[in-house]
Design an enzyme around this catalytic site. Structure first.
Site, PDB file in Angstrom:
ATOM      1  N   GLY A 150      58.774  19.325  29.359  1.00  0.00           N
ATOM      2  CA  GLY A 150      59.810  18.447  28.813  1.00  0.00           C
ATOM      3  C   GLY A 150      59.149  17.424  27.795  1.00  0.00           C
ATOM      4  O   GLY A 150      58.180  17.267  27.500  1.00  0.00           O
ATOM      5  N   GLN A 173      59.046  10.569  21.824  1.00  0.00           N
ATOM      6  CA  GLN A 173      57.495  11.063  21.933  1.00  0.00           C
ATOM      7  C   GLN A 173      57.163  11.647  20.654  1.00  0.00           C
ATOM      8  O   GLN A 173      55.777  11.718  20.327  1.00  0.00           O
ATOM      9  CB  GLN A 173      57.359  11.938  23.116  1.00  0.00           C
ATOM     10  CG  GLN A 173      57.472  11.467  24.672  1.00  0.00           C
ATOM     11  CD  GLN A 173      57.225  12.507  25.596  1.00  0.00           C
ATOM     12  OE1 GLN A 173      58.062  13.224  26.087  1.00  0.00           O
ATOM     13  NE2 GLN A 173      55.876  12.716  25.969  1.00  0.00           N
ATOM     14  N   CYS A 198      51.960  13.482  31.840  1.00  0.00           N
ATOM     15  CA  CYS A 198      52.694  13.307  30.550  1.00  0.00           C
ATOM     16  C   CYS A 198      51.934  13.711  29.407  1.00  0.00           C
ATOM     17  O   CYS A 198      50.708  13.226  29.218  1.00  0.00           O
ATOM     18  CB  CYS A 198      53.197  11.779  30.454  1.00  0.00           C
ATOM     19  SG  CYS A 198      54.175  11.311  29.214  1.00  0.00           S
ATOM     20  N   LEU A 199      52.770  14.592  28.109  1.00  0.00           N
ATOM     21  CA  LEU A 199      52.021  14.697  27.090  1.00  0.00           C
ATOM     22  C   LEU A 199      51.478  13.711  26.311  1.00  0.00           C
ATOM     23  O   LEU A 199      50.728  13.695  25.463  1.00  0.00           O
ATOM     24  CB  LEU A 199      52.950  15.558  26.267  1.00  0.00           C
ATOM     25  CG  LEU A 199      53.532  17.156  26.848  1.00  0.00           C
ATOM     26  CD1 LEU A 199      54.396  17.874  26.058  1.00  0.00           C
ATOM     27  CD2 LEU A 199      52.047  17.867  26.979  1.00  0.00           C
ATOM     28  N   HIS A 244      62.233  11.725  34.331  1.00  0.00           N
ATOM     29  CA  HIS A 244      60.770  11.433  33.647  1.00  0.00           C
ATOM     30  C   HIS A 244      61.183  11.321  32.193  1.00  0.00           C
ATOM     31  O   HIS A 244      61.081  10.339  31.433  1.00  0.00           O
ATOM     32  CB  HIS A 244      59.873  12.348  33.909  1.00  0.00           C
ATOM     33  CG  HIS A 244      58.406  12.027  32.902  1.00  0.00           C
ATOM     34  ND1 HIS A 244      57.115  11.959  33.630  1.00  0.00           N
ATOM     35  CD2 HIS A 244      58.325  12.257  31.625  1.00  0.00           C
ATOM     36  CE1 HIS A 244      56.467  11.948  32.587  1.00  0.00           C
ATOM     37  NE2 HIS A 244      56.858  12.118  31.478  1.00  0.00           N
ATOM     38  N   GLU A 245      61.908  12.228  31.431  1.00  0.00           N
ATOM     39  CA  GLU A 245      62.225  12.358  30.218  1.00  0.00           C
ATOM     40  C   GLU A 245      63.293  11.055  29.773  1.00  0.00           C
ATOM     41  O   GLU A 245      63.236  10.495  28.814  1.00  0.00           O
ATOM     42  CB  GLU A 245      62.771  13.652  29.697  1.00  0.00           C
ATOM     43  CG  GLU A 245      61.950  14.796  29.775  1.00  0.00           C
ATOM     44  CD  GLU A 245      60.551  14.529  29.456  1.00  0.00           C
ATOM     45  OE1 GLU A 245      60.194  13.780  28.464  1.00  0.00           O
ATOM     46  OE2 GLU A 245      59.500  15.062  29.972  1.00  0.00           O
ATOM     47  N   HIS A 262      61.460   7.859  29.214  1.00  0.00           N
ATOM     48  CA  HIS A 262      61.200   7.788  28.091  1.00  0.00           C
ATOM     49  C   HIS A 262      62.013   7.138  27.133  1.00  0.00           C
ATOM     50  O   HIS A 262      61.727   6.309  26.262  1.00  0.00           O
ATOM     51  CB  HIS A 262      60.564   9.127  27.366  1.00  0.00           C
ATOM     52  CG  HIS A 262      59.354   9.716  27.972  1.00  0.00           C
ATOM     53  ND1 HIS A 262      58.128   9.088  27.564  1.00  0.00           N
ATOM     54  CD2 HIS A 262      58.829  10.912  28.706  1.00  0.00           C
ATOM     55  CE1 HIS A 262      57.100   9.684  27.844  1.00  0.00           C
ATOM     56  NE2 HIS A 262      57.470  10.622  28.402  1.00  0.00           N
TER      57      HIS A 262
HETATM   58 ZN    ZN Z   1      56.123  12.085  29.485  1.00  0.00          ZN
END
Ligand code: ZN
Length: 162
Positions: free
Chosen positions: A46, A51, A91-92, A133-134, A137
């Site tokens: 995701g 991000q 998480c990226l 989660h997204e 963000h």
């Molecule tokens: Zn993330």
């Protein structure tokens, strides 16, 4: 399509509440294409627009099924939630860290697609966790804010092996 740079280390845009998309135009569609390419390139499941430095309410997420469909959601909103379970997240934008995070188990999310049509998704388990989660963000929230426990690297290693 092009790869975008994924921001990390508490970059201010990761802590910014993203703005509603008012006009779904070519710039938005190109951003979505780039986000999907960037997510796949990073082997993520995701990605939220902030991000990659764009503070707009847009996210992409894998449906975690074999056909590996990708959800593309503009201005997503949680309409209904049910249950709770704790699961491991990474998480990226927080490379190398993992933690146990409580999330709703089932959700109903409404959003717009890239054609500007209203879509409604009923999800549970991992795909629901990824979307929550997204969506966090987009409100400037990272999973580390909600983790009840962060894993140490040795623990993560055994988790990956098991
Ligand atoms: Zn993330």
């Amino acid at each position: 399509m092009a790869l975008r740079k994924i921001l990390s280390d508490n970059h201010p845009v990761l802590r910014t509440r993203a703005q509603e998309v008012k006009n779904i135009n070519n710039v938005v569609c190109r951003l979505i294409d780039d986000m999907i390419e960037t997510m796949h390139d990073s082997e993520g499941v995701g990605l939220a627009a902030n991000q990659v430095g764009v503070p707009k309410r847009i996210l992409v997420a894998s449906d975690c099924q074999e056909d590996a469909k990708v959800y593309e959601l503009i201005n997503p909103r949680c309409e209904e939630v049910e249950g709770e379970e704790v699961g491991v997240e990474g998480c990226l934008s927080v490379p190398g860290q993992y933690g146990q995070v409580p999330r709703y188990q089932k959700i109903i999310v409404s959003a717009l697609n890239r054609k500007g049509e209203k879509v409604r998704l009923r999800l549970e388990g991992l795909p629901a966790r990824i979307l929550l989660h997204e969506m966090d963000h987009l409100d400037g929230i990272l999973f580390t804010d909600k983790a009840v426990r962060m894993l140490d690297p040795d623990e993560m290693k055994s988790e990956e092996e098991s």
